[in-house]
Design a protein around this motif. Structure first.
Motif, PDB file in Angstrom:
ATOM      1  N   GLU A  51      36.425  28.948   3.387  1.00 16.66           N
ATOM      2  CA  GLU A  51      37.603  29.512   4.041  1.00 16.66           C
ATOM      3  C   GLU A  51      38.051  28.672   5.242  1.00 16.66           C
ATOM      4  OE1 GLU A  51      39.530  32.145   3.058  1.00 16.66           O
ATOM      5  OE2 GLU A  51      38.292  32.107   1.245  1.00 16.66           O
ATOM      6  N   ALA A  52      37.108  28.249   6.072  1.00 13.07           N
ATOM      7  CA  ALA A  52      37.454  27.444   7.245  1.00 13.07           C
ATOM      8  C   ALA A  52      38.014  26.083   6.820  1.00 13.07           C
ATOM      9  CB  ALA A  52      36.238  27.266   8.148  1.00 13.07           C
ATOM     10  N   THR A  53      37.425  25.492   5.795  1.00 13.09           N
ATOM     11  CA  THR A  53      37.888  24.193   5.304  1.00 13.09           C
ATOM     12  C   THR A  53      39.268  24.318   4.676  1.00 13.09           C
ATOM     13  OG1 THR A  53      35.612  23.485   4.946  1.00 13.09           O
ATOM     14  CG2 THR A  53      37.317  22.256   3.791  1.00 13.09           C
ATOM     15  N   THR A  54      39.506  25.386   3.946  1.00 10.13           N
ATOM     16  CA  THR A  54      40.806  25.611   3.324  1.00 10.13           C
ATOM     17  C   THR A  54      41.902  25.727   4.384  1.00 10.13           C
ATOM     18  OG1 THR A  54      39.826  26.660   1.393  1.00 10.13           O
ATOM     19  CG2 THR A  54      42.143  27.169   1.837  1.00 10.13           C
ATOM     20  N   LEU A  55      41.603  26.429   5.461  1.00  6.37           N
ATOM     21  CA  LEU A  55      42.604  26.570   6.528  1.00  6.37           C
ATOM     22  C   LEU A  55      42.999  25.223   7.130  1.00  6.37           C
ATOM     23  CD1 LEU A  55      41.396  29.749   8.453  1.00  6.37           C
ATOM     24  CD2 LEU A  55      43.519  29.484   7.173  1.00  6.37           C
ATOM     25  N   LEU A  56      42.043  24.326   7.281  1.00  5.42           N
ATOM     26  CA  LEU A  56      42.329  23.039   7.913  1.00  5.42           C
ATOM     27  C   LEU A  56      42.795  21.982   6.919  1.00  5.42           C
ATOM     28  CD1 LEU A  56      42.308  21.390  10.540  1.00  5.42           C
ATOM     29  CD2 LEU A  56      39.975  20.730   9.977  1.00  5.42           C
ATOM     30  N   HIS A  57      42.131  21.885   5.768  1.00  7.87           N
ATOM     31  CA  HIS A  57      42.382  20.780   4.841  1.00  7.87           C
ATOM     32  C   HIS A  57      43.087  21.171   3.554  1.00  7.87           C
ATOM     33  CE1 HIS A  57      40.032  17.998   7.251  1.00  7.87           C
ATOM     34  NE2 HIS A  57      39.042  18.876   7.294  1.00  7.87           N
ATOM     35  N   GLY A  58      43.214  22.461   3.280  1.00 11.31           N
ATOM     36  CA  GLY A  58      43.836  22.908   2.042  1.00 11.31           C
ATOM     37  C   GLY A  58      42.808  23.139   0.941  1.00 11.31           C
ATOM     38  N   LYS A  59      43.143  24.016   0.026  1.00  8.33           N
ATOM     39  CA  LYS A  59      42.222  24.428  -1.035  1.00  8.33           C
ATOM     40  C   LYS A  59      41.894  23.291  -2.003  1.00  8.33           C
ATOM     41  CE  LYS A  59      41.214  28.645  -3.415  1.00  8.33           C
ATOM     42  NZ  LYS A  59      40.337  29.216  -2.421  1.00  8.33           N
ATOM     43  N   GLU A  60      42.816  22.327  -2.148  1.00  6.56           N
ATOM     44  CA  GLU A  60      42.621  21.268  -3.131  1.00  6.56           C
ATOM     45  C   GLU A  60      41.408  20.370  -2.844  1.00  6.56           C
ATOM     46  OE1 GLU A  60      45.577  20.534  -0.063  1.00  6.56           O
ATOM     47  OE2 GLU A  60      45.683  21.905  -1.732  1.00  6.56           O
ATOM     48  N   CYS A  61      40.931  20.319  -1.621  1.00  3.77           N
ATOM     49  CA  CYS A  61      39.778  19.460  -1.308  1.00  3.77           C
ATOM     50  C   CYS A  61      38.440  20.131  -1.659  1.00  3.77           C
ATOM     51  CB  CYS A  61      39.787  19.044   0.155  1.00  3.77           C
ATOM     52  SG  CYS A  61      39.358  20.364   1.284  1.00  3.77           S
ATOM     53  N   LEU A  62      38.432  21.428  -1.930  1.00  4.34           N
ATOM     54  CA  LEU A  62      37.177  22.138  -2.170  1.00  4.34           C
ATOM     55  C   LEU A  62      36.453  21.687  -3.437  1.00  4.34           C
ATOM     56  CD1 LEU A  62      37.953  25.811  -1.107  1.00  4.34           C
ATOM     57  CD2 LEU A  62      36.675  24.062   0.141  1.00  4.34           C
ATOM     58  N   GLU A  63      37.186  21.335  -4.481  1.00  7.19           N
ATOM     59  CA  GLU A  63      36.547  20.923  -5.731  1.00  7.19           C
ATOM     60  C   GLU A  63      35.680  19.681  -5.503  1.00  7.19           C
ATOM     61  OE1 GLU A  63      37.678  19.317 -10.168  1.00  7.19           O
ATOM     62  OE2 GLU A  63      39.122  20.600  -9.141  1.00  7.19           O
ATOM     63  N   LYS A  64      36.216  18.701  -4.796  1.00 12.76           N
ATOM     64  CA  LYS A  64      35.456  17.478  -4.509  1.00 12.76           C
ATOM     65  C   LYS A  64      34.243  17.793  -3.635  1.00 12.76           C
ATOM     66  CE  LYS A  64      35.895  12.929  -2.420  1.00 12.76           C
ATOM     67  NZ  LYS A  64      36.725  12.043  -1.626  1.00 12.76           N
ATOM     68  N   ILE A  65      34.417  18.661  -2.653  1.00 20.59           N
ATOM     69  CA  ILE A  65      33.311  19.045  -1.766  1.00 20.59           C
ATOM     70  C   ILE A  65      32.212  19.734  -2.559  1.00 20.59           C
ATOM     71  CG2 ILE A  65      32.659  20.610   0.114  1.00 20.59           C
ATOM     72  CD1 ILE A  65      35.447  19.980   1.345  1.00 20.59           C
ATOM     73  N   HIS A  66      32.577  20.675  -3.401  1.00 14.62           N
ATOM     74  CA  HIS A  66      31.580  21.402  -4.194  1.00 14.62           C
ATOM     75  C   HIS A  66      30.849  20.468  -5.157  1.00 14.62           C
ATOM     76  CE1 HIS A  66      33.600  25.578  -3.484  1.00 14.62           C
ATOM     77  NE2 HIS A  66      33.018  25.095  -2.411  1.00 14.62           N
ATOM     78  N   GLN A  67      31.575  19.521  -5.743  1.00 16.20           N
ATOM     79  CA  GLN A  67      30.949  18.565  -6.652  1.00 16.20           C
ATOM     80  C   GLN A  67      29.946  17.702  -5.887  1.00 16.20           C
ATOM     81  OE1 GLN A  67      33.645  15.863  -8.581  1.00 16.20           O
ATOM     82  NE2 GLN A  67      32.028  14.874  -9.748  1.00 16.20           N
ATOM     83  N   THR A  68      30.331  17.239  -4.708  1.00 17.33           N
ATOM     84  CA  THR A  68      29.440  16.404  -3.905  1.00 17.33           C
ATOM     85  C   THR A  68      28.195  17.169  -3.487  1.00 17.33           C
ATOM     86  OG1 THR A  68      31.292  15.089  -3.076  1.00 17.33           O
ATOM     87  CG2 THR A  68      29.262  15.014  -1.802  1.00 17.33           C
ATOM     88  N   THR A  69      28.354  18.397  -3.014  1.00 19.56           N
ATOM     89  CA  THR A  69      27.183  19.164  -2.589  1.00 19.56           C
ATOM     90  C   THR A  69      26.299  19.508  -3.786  1.00 19.56           C
ATOM     91  OG1 THR A  69      28.440  21.245  -2.638  1.00 19.56           O
ATOM     92  CG2 THR A  69      28.241  20.135  -0.514  1.00 19.56           C
TER      93      THR A  69
END
Length: 165
Positions: A50-68
């Motif tokens: 939620e915090a990341t979405t507010l700052l960077h947008g929801k589209e970056c979450l897929e890459k973050i989740h894949q990396t983690t």
């Protein structure tokens, strides 16, 4: 790093931070407040998302989740999304210092910090602890068609040294 900052929030602060730093409805936060023990980790993921979405947008979450997933769940197959540096045969001719590699990958802010990381046992090359701060990467490290080496700084940060002819 931003997502990971929120994911590493202490158990005691998760609910307070969800209230302060997200736009989640209170009923959802109240549900998350009921979580205990290891289950609180799912609330931390919600906070980070939620915090990341507010700052960077929801589209970056897929890459973050894949990396983690690759780093922490043992997928290990893909290094996509990890910090990366490229070395050539010329770079490896006399050996490329491991301290320099940690600094260039931003796994350490200075050679001094990289040295402390090694001395403290937190630096790894392909999963093996680095014991010598004078270690140099050479072409031998990339034998057998290997093109990538993963360096780790602690449990949660990693980077890739890529060899290109």
């Amino acid at each position: 790093d931003y997502w990971q900052f929120w994911r590493n929030t202490s158990d005691e602060d998760v609910i307070r931070f969800l209230k302060l730093f997200t736009e989640l409805p209170m009923d959802k936060i109240n549900e998350l407040e009921e979580l205990t023990g290891a289950d609180i980790n799912s609330a931390k993921v919600v906070l980070a998302d939620e915090a990341t979405t507010l700052l960077h947008g929801k589209e970056c979450l897929e890459k973050i989740h894949q990396t983690t997933q690759n780093m922490f769940a043992g997928a290990g197959e893909s290094t996509k999304g990890l910090p990366r540096m490229i070395l050539t045969g010329d770079d490896l001719e006399g050996g490329f210092g491991i301290l320099d590699a940690f600094v260039q990958l931003k796994l350490a802010t200075s050679k001094k910090e990289a040295r402390r990381l090694i001395q403290g046992g937190g630096a790894k090359l392909e999963g093996d602890k680095i014991n010598d701060e004078r270690l140099k990467l050479t072409s031998e490290d990339f034998e057998g068609g290997r093109t990538e080496i993963i360096l780790r700084a602690g449990k949660k940060r990693a980077g890739v040294v890529e060899f290109q002819q």
